[in-house]
Enzyme design. Structure first.
Site, PDB file in Angstrom:
ATOM      1  CD  GLU A  21      -2.820   1.007   2.516  1.00 12.85           C
ATOM      2  OE1 GLU A  21      -3.180  -0.144   2.841  1.00 12.85           O
ATOM      3  OE2 GLU A  21      -3.321   2.031   2.995  1.00 12.85           O
ATOM      4  NE  ARG A  22       2.812   1.901   5.779  1.00 11.19           N
ATOM      5  CZ  ARG A  22       2.984   1.255   6.916  1.00 11.19           C
ATOM      6  NH1 ARG A  22       4.068   0.511   7.109  1.00 11.19           N
ATOM      7  NH2 ARG A  22       2.089   1.323   7.878  1.00 11.19           N
TER       8      ARG A  22
END
Ligand SMILES: Cc1cc2nc3c(=O)[nH]c(=O)nc-3n(C[C@H](O)[C@H](O)[C@H](O)COP(=O)(O)OP(=O)(O)OC[C@H]3O[C@@H](n4cnc5c(N)ncnc54)[C@H](O)[C@@H]3O)c2cc1C
Length: 382
Positions: free
Chosen positions: A245-246
């Site tokens: 996600e990051r």
């Protein structure tokens, strides 16, 4: 020169996605911003074009690609002119679905992953709660055995992207309060299950075309086949999810920063004050030099990190650095650029204020700056 993360094949994908984004999404961006939402057909259309699951194997409807392909999609989605669209798509293709592929059973992949990659079903990811965001281990949503082999889930989730219209949710719960970090489990929960409710749609500063929900789960019964991954291993599983996600959040955001930088550079060459283009004042030339340097550093750190992951590493420290650094840099760039546009930067019509608002999220969502610093500093024995 192409970074080793990319080949000519990635660049071909880039051209196709760009063409799609510019012709089919960008013309609607302002309307979707105004209305505070974009239509469901975007998921389906992107599924049909093969843009929803580029890193998943072909047997599940994916393209069998790698991080380079995912980053290309995130970068090109930034051209849409509405950050919420790229974010909502990324939640589906790069955040909620990877745990299904990595931890799911074959039946779960067929029932949940496939339709999500095709864009036929919309998915959301439920981690954050009213009383626990940064401190994921503090979540209060419980899953308890129902006595018949299934589970009963109770709790609340907040800030859930796609949550207003999702067909199912990848949900983080606590199944054993006494077991510390070993007391968490993930579930795949159909949103039409009795007791599952969208309690409200949140209004927000930026990313306005994505929907953000508060969810309530009141005695939601879920069969055992919908436990995702291993019972009690949910914490480690969701920490793994957050790494991807990051990476993808940073990719879209850095690309958005470059777009605003380039638009501002062109403007600074044309806009005159005191008898010369504003870009010719030394103070502004230096601003552009600094912005380009910082954006390039963020981009290269992102690409190197993705390549390390691609080569089999699990570079958590580097990912946290990418997320932290790109959030800070992109926010600085957006702010400087808005200033360089003067009043037109503040006016809606140039799209600069929209990019400025959208970019603020990267420093909060998916783990705040402070949490990134916590992770990085822990690797230093502090
Ligand atoms: C538009 C949007 C979309 C989102 N989408 C999703 C989604 O789809 N799914 C989902 O699950 N979540 C989602 N989130 C939630 C997001 O990930 C959280 O908001 C974020 O993790 C921060 O949690 P919090 O808001 O509870 O802040 P808090 O945890 O309450 O933090 C408040 C402040 O305290 C600071 N702080 C906390 N702990 C420390 C510490 N140890 N040291 C120093 N400072 C600290 C934080 O950095 C922050 O500045 C979304 C959020 C937004 C705004």
């Amino acid at each position: 020169m192409l970074h080793p993360l990319f080949t000519e094949e990635h660049e071909q994908l880039r051209r196709s996605v760009r063409q799609f984004v510019e012709s089919e999404l960008a013309p609607h961006a302002q309307e979707w911003e105004r209305e505070g939402g974009f239509p469901d057909w975007v998921f389906k259309r992107m599924g049909d074009l093969g843009f929803m699951g580029v890193r998943f194997p072909e047997e599940y409807g994916g393209q069998g690609g790698d991080w380079g392909h995912s980053i290309v999609i995130a970068e090109e989605m930034a051209r849409c002119g509405s950050g919420g669209v790229g974010m909502a798509i990324a939640v589906q293709s790069e955040m909620a679905t990877p745990p299904i592929f990595k931890f799911g059973t074959e039946a779960q992949k067929q029932r949940f992953l496939l339709p999500a990659i095709k864009g036929e079903k919309i998915v959301c990811l439920g981690i954050t709660e009213p009383n626990a965001g940064s401190d994921v281990a503090g979540i209060e949503t419980t899953a308890r055995p129902d006595g018949d082999g299934g589970w009963v889930i109770n709790g609340r989730k907040i800030f859930i992207t796609n949550g207003v219209r999702a067909d199912f949710c990848v949900l983080v719960t606590r199944n054993d309060k006494e077991a510390g970090h070993h007391g968490f489990s993930l579930f795949l929960v159909d949103t039409d299950t009795p007791g599952f409710e969208v309690s409200r749609k949140l209004d927000k500063l930026g990313m306005r075309s994505s929907d953000t929900a508060e969810l309530v789960l009141d005695d939601v019964r879920v069969p055992s086949e919908q436990l995702l991954g291993e019972q009690g291993h949910g914490f480690v599983e969701i920490m793994w999810e957050l790494q991807g996600e990051r990476v993808i959040g940073a990719a879209g955001s850095i690309a958005g920063g470059w777009l605003v930088f380039e638009k501002t550079l062109a403007y600074a060459k044309e806009r005159h004050a005191f008898g010369r283009p504003i870009g010719r004042f030394q103070v502004n030339r230096h601003k552009f030099a600094t912005m380009a340097t910082e954006l390039e550093a963020a981009r290269q750190l992102l690409y190197d990190t993705a390549l390390a992951w691609e080569r089999g590493e699990y570079p958590v420290k580097q990912i946290s650095m990418v997320k932290l650094y790109s959030g800070l840099v992109v926010n600085r760039v957006m702010n400087e650029c808005l200033q360089l546009w003067g009043g037109m930067g503040y006016a809606t019509e140039t799209g600069i204020e929209r990019a400025w608002r959208d970019s603020r999220l990267l420093r909060i969502g998916g783990g705040t700056d402070e949490i990134m610093r916590e992770i990085i500093s822990k690797t230093m024995g502090l």
